[in-house]
Write a protein that holds these residues in place. Structure first.
Motif, PDB file in Angstrom:
ATOM      1  N   ILE A  40       0.882  -1.170   0.000  1.00  0.00           N
ATOM      2  CA  ILE A  40       0.000   0.000   0.000  1.00  0.00           C
ATOM      3  C   ILE A  40       0.916   1.215   0.000  1.00  0.00           C
ATOM      4  O   ILE A  40       1.747   1.372   0.903  1.00  0.00           O
ATOM      5  CB  ILE A  40      -0.925   0.019   1.229  1.00  0.00           C
ATOM      6  CG1 ILE A  40      -1.800  -1.234   1.261  1.00  0.00           C
ATOM      7  CG2 ILE A  40      -1.784   1.291   1.229  1.00  0.00           C
ATOM      8  CD1 ILE A  40      -2.592  -1.408   2.545  1.00  0.00           C
ATOM      9  N   LEU A  70       1.349   5.248   0.178  1.00  0.00           N
ATOM     10  CA  LEU A  70       0.688   6.471   0.613  1.00  0.00           C
ATOM     11  C   LEU A  70       1.454   7.686   0.113  1.00  0.00           C
ATOM     12  O   LEU A  70       2.685   7.689   0.121  1.00  0.00           O
ATOM     13  CB  LEU A  70       0.615   6.538   2.137  1.00  0.00           C
ATOM     14  CG  LEU A  70      -0.161   5.438   2.839  1.00  0.00           C
ATOM     15  CD1 LEU A  70       0.006   5.565   4.345  1.00  0.00           C
ATOM     16  CD2 LEU A  70      -1.624   5.500   2.458  1.00  0.00           C
ATOM     17  N   ARG A 101       0.955  12.001   0.547  1.00  0.00           N
ATOM     18  CA  ARG A 101       0.180  13.115   1.096  1.00  0.00           C
ATOM     19  C   ARG A 101      -1.079  12.620   1.812  1.00  0.00           C
ATOM     20  O   ARG A 101      -2.150  13.193   1.672  1.00  0.00           O
ATOM     21  CB  ARG A 101      -0.151  14.124   0.006  1.00  0.00           C
ATOM     22  CG  ARG A 101       1.094  14.818  -0.565  1.00  0.00           C
ATOM     23  CD  ARG A 101       0.805  15.735  -1.728  1.00  0.00           C
ATOM     24  NE  ARG A 101       0.319  15.059  -2.916  1.00  0.00           N
ATOM     25  CZ  ARG A 101       1.038  14.314  -3.746  1.00  0.00           C
ATOM     26  NH1 ARG A 101       2.312  14.126  -3.497  1.00  0.00           N
ATOM     27  NH2 ARG A 101       0.517  13.754  -4.812  1.00  0.00           N
ATOM     28  N   GLY A 102      -0.943  11.517   2.557  1.00  0.00           N
ATOM     29  CA  GLY A 102      -2.043  11.000   3.364  1.00  0.00           C
ATOM     30  C   GLY A 102      -3.099  10.228   2.594  1.00  0.00           C
ATOM     31  O   GLY A 102      -4.128   9.869   3.154  1.00  0.00           O
ATOM     32  N   GLU A 103      -2.864   9.974   1.321  1.00  0.00           N
ATOM     33  CA  GLU A 103      -3.846   9.253   0.503  1.00  0.00           C
ATOM     34  C   GLU A 103      -3.224   7.997  -0.084  1.00  0.00           C
ATOM     35  O   GLU A 103      -2.029   7.969  -0.403  1.00  0.00           O
ATOM     36  CB  GLU A 103      -4.338  10.156  -0.635  1.00  0.00           C
ATOM     37  CG  GLU A 103      -4.913  11.455  -0.130  1.00  0.00           C
ATOM     38  CD  GLU A 103      -6.141  11.871  -0.899  1.00  0.00           C
ATOM     39  OE1 GLU A 103      -6.528  11.174  -1.847  1.00  0.00           O
ATOM     40  OE2 GLU A 103      -6.699  12.910  -0.534  1.00  0.00           O
ATOM     41  N   ILE A 104      -4.036   6.961  -0.245  1.00  0.00           N
ATOM     42  CA  ILE A 104      -3.581   5.728  -0.879  1.00  0.00           C
ATOM     43  C   ILE A 104      -3.506   5.960  -2.381  1.00  0.00           C
ATOM     44  O   ILE A 104      -4.509   6.297  -3.012  1.00  0.00           O
ATOM     45  CB  ILE A 104      -4.530   4.556  -0.566  1.00  0.00           C
ATOM     46  CG1 ILE A 104      -4.507   4.258   0.940  1.00  0.00           C
ATOM     47  CG2 ILE A 104      -4.145   3.316  -1.366  1.00  0.00           C
ATOM     48  CD1 ILE A 104      -5.504   3.213   1.393  1.00  0.00           C
ATOM     49  N   ASP A 134      -2.394   0.157  -4.283  1.00  0.00           N
ATOM     50  CA  ASP A 134      -2.696  -0.915  -3.343  1.00  0.00           C
ATOM     51  C   ASP A 134      -2.907  -2.196  -4.133  1.00  0.00           C
ATOM     52  O   ASP A 134      -3.684  -2.213  -5.082  1.00  0.00           O
ATOM     53  CB  ASP A 134      -3.956  -0.567  -2.548  1.00  0.00           C
ATOM     54  CG  ASP A 134      -4.375  -1.651  -1.558  1.00  0.00           C
ATOM     55  OD1 ASP A 134      -3.635  -2.641  -1.383  1.00  0.00           O
ATOM     56  OD2 ASP A 134      -5.452  -1.504  -0.955  1.00  0.00           O
TER      57      ASP A 134
END
Length: 121
Positions: free
Chosen positions: A95, A97, A99-102, A105
């Motif tokens: 997974i 990441l 900037r705080g986003e996935i 995946d």
């Protein structure tokens, strides 16, 4: 597996080597090896390693990557948080990441192929 044993054999007192408060008489790599060894010996169904080899040299990191899969029980789940691609051989799923986003995946090989093709563009 963590390289701690070779350090201990270099100490005049071996396993009786006294570790000062907060491990101040150990290098950062030795501190990390000691913490990792303690963690692995604790066991548990979930093993979360955050940058587990950040203070390791290439030899100790390679040794860990080779030996850890055989050490883990089939019932254990390993989660590795890392910036080092060499550690990705330890996982089945990645997974990513940003900037705080996935942003990715999936199975390791698919995510790596996707990330490599984006890097080539």
């Amino acid at each position: 597996m963590t390289g701690l044993d070779s350090f201990i054999h270099q100490c005049p007192d071996g396993y009786d080597h006294e570790i000062s408060e907060q491990g101040r008489n150990l290098s950062s790599g030795q501190q990390q090896a000691l913490c990792l060894a303690r963690t692995l010996l604790q066991g548990g169904k979930l093993l979360l390693l955050d940058e587990p080899t950040s203070a390791f040299d290439n030899l100790n990191e390679s040794r860990l990557c080779q030996q850890l899969p055989d050490f883990l029980d089939k019932e254990q789940t390993l989660i590795v948080i890392t910036h080092r691609t060499s550690l990705l051989q330890l996982v089945d799923r990645i997974i990513v990441l940003a900037r705080g986003e996935i942003v990715a995946d999936g199975p390791r090989e698919q995510v790596l192929a996707r990330m490599n093709s984006k890097g080539a563009n």
